[in-house]
Design a protein around this motif. Structure first.
Motif, short mmCIF file in Angstrom:
data_model
loop_
_atom_site.label_atom_id
_atom_site.label_comp_id
_atom_site.label_asym_id
_atom_site.label_seq_id
_atom_site.Cartn_x
_atom_site.Cartn_y
_atom_site.Cartn_z
N TYR A 1 0.85 -1.19 0.00
CA TYR A 1 0.00 0.00 0.00
C TYR A 1 0.89 1.24 0.00
CZ TYR A 1 -4.30 -2.53 1.26
OH TYR A 1 -5.39 -3.34 1.27
N CYS B 1 0.69 7.26 -9.66
CA CYS B 1 -0.14 6.67 -8.60
C CYS B 1 -1.44 7.44 -8.42
CB CYS B 1 0.61 6.64 -7.27
SG CYS B 1 1.88 5.39 -7.18
N ARG C 1 -3.24 8.64 -10.59
CA ARG C 1 -4.19 8.28 -11.65
C ARG C 1 -4.82 6.92 -11.42
NH1 ARG C 1 0.30 9.82 -15.54
NH2 ARG C 1 0.12 12.06 -15.65
N LEU C 2 -4.29 6.15 -10.49
CA LEU C 2 -4.81 4.80 -10.23
C LEU C 2 -6.01 4.87 -9.30
CD1 LEU C 2 -1.39 2.98 -9.71
CD2 LEU C 2 -2.87 2.90 -11.72
N PRO C 3 -6.87 3.85 -9.34
CA PRO C 3 -8.03 3.84 -8.45
C PRO C 3 -7.61 3.71 -6.98
CG PRO C 3 -7.90 1.79 -9.70
CD PRO C 3 -6.83 2.69 -10.22
N MET C 4 -8.41 4.35 -6.13
CA MET C 4 -8.11 4.31 -4.69
C MET C 4 -8.51 2.96 -4.10
SD MET C 4 -9.05 8.12 -3.36
CE MET C 4 -8.75 7.67 -1.69
N ALA C 5 -7.81 2.60 -3.03
CA ALA C 5 -8.10 1.36 -2.30
C ALA C 5 -8.33 1.73 -0.84
CB ALA C 5 -6.94 0.39 -2.42
N HIS D 1 -4.37 9.82 -1.09
CA HIS D 1 -4.79 8.91 -2.15
C HIS D 1 -4.06 7.57 -1.93
CE1 HIS D 1 -6.28 8.12 -6.29
NE2 HIS D 1 -5.22 7.32 -6.34
N VAL E 1 -3.22 3.66 -2.70
CA VAL E 1 -3.20 2.73 -3.82
C VAL E 1 -2.65 1.39 -3.32
CG1 VAL E 1 -2.22 2.28 -6.10
CG2 VAL E 1 -2.76 4.61 -5.43
#
Length: 125
Positions: free
Chosen positions: A64, A100, A102-106, A120, A122
């Motif tokens: 993460y 990072c 631009r990547l979807p959040m987790a 944010h 990831v």
């Protein structure tokens, strides 16, 4: 004076060959194998190599990273259940941090550090 001109003219008139294709697919050696990804670059969707090094000698099973959108020269890494700030990133590493964002959040597995802004988060598989 005549000899150099004749030499240049003869070299220009020679057919230009393509050489031997010893790498099989006509591309450079690094791109000829492994799905066309140059060595050292992360595969699509994987953890970028520069950020992976910031985790230390051992990469977690579920890496993460939390990024503060205000800063590109730092990020938070979840190491052994704690968020650790790493900063002073090089220009190349700053580009990986921008990617990072631009990547979807987790959803984070542990509470995030309080820094006055939403981080944010990831998760890399």
């Amino acid at each position: 004076m005549l000899v150099p001109m004749l030499l240049v003219a003869s070299l220009l008139a020679m057919p230009q060959g393509r050489g031997h294709d010893k790498h099989g697919q006509g591309g450079p050696p690094g791109l000829a194998k492994k799905d066309g990804v140059p060595p050292g670059l992360a595969k699509k969707g994987g953890l970028p190599p520069g950020l992976a090094k910031k985790f230390g000698p051992r990469l977690p099973e579920r890496p993460y990273i939390a990024v503060d959108p205000r800063y590109q020269d730092r990020a938070w890494f979840l190491i052994d259940g704690r968020w650790e700030l790493r900063k002073g990133f090089s220009v190349g590493l700053q580009a990986e941090v921008r990617d990072c964002l631009r990547l979807p959040m987790a959803p984070p597995p542990v509470p995030l550090p309080r820094v006055g802004v939403d981080l944010h988060v990831v998760l890399f598989n």
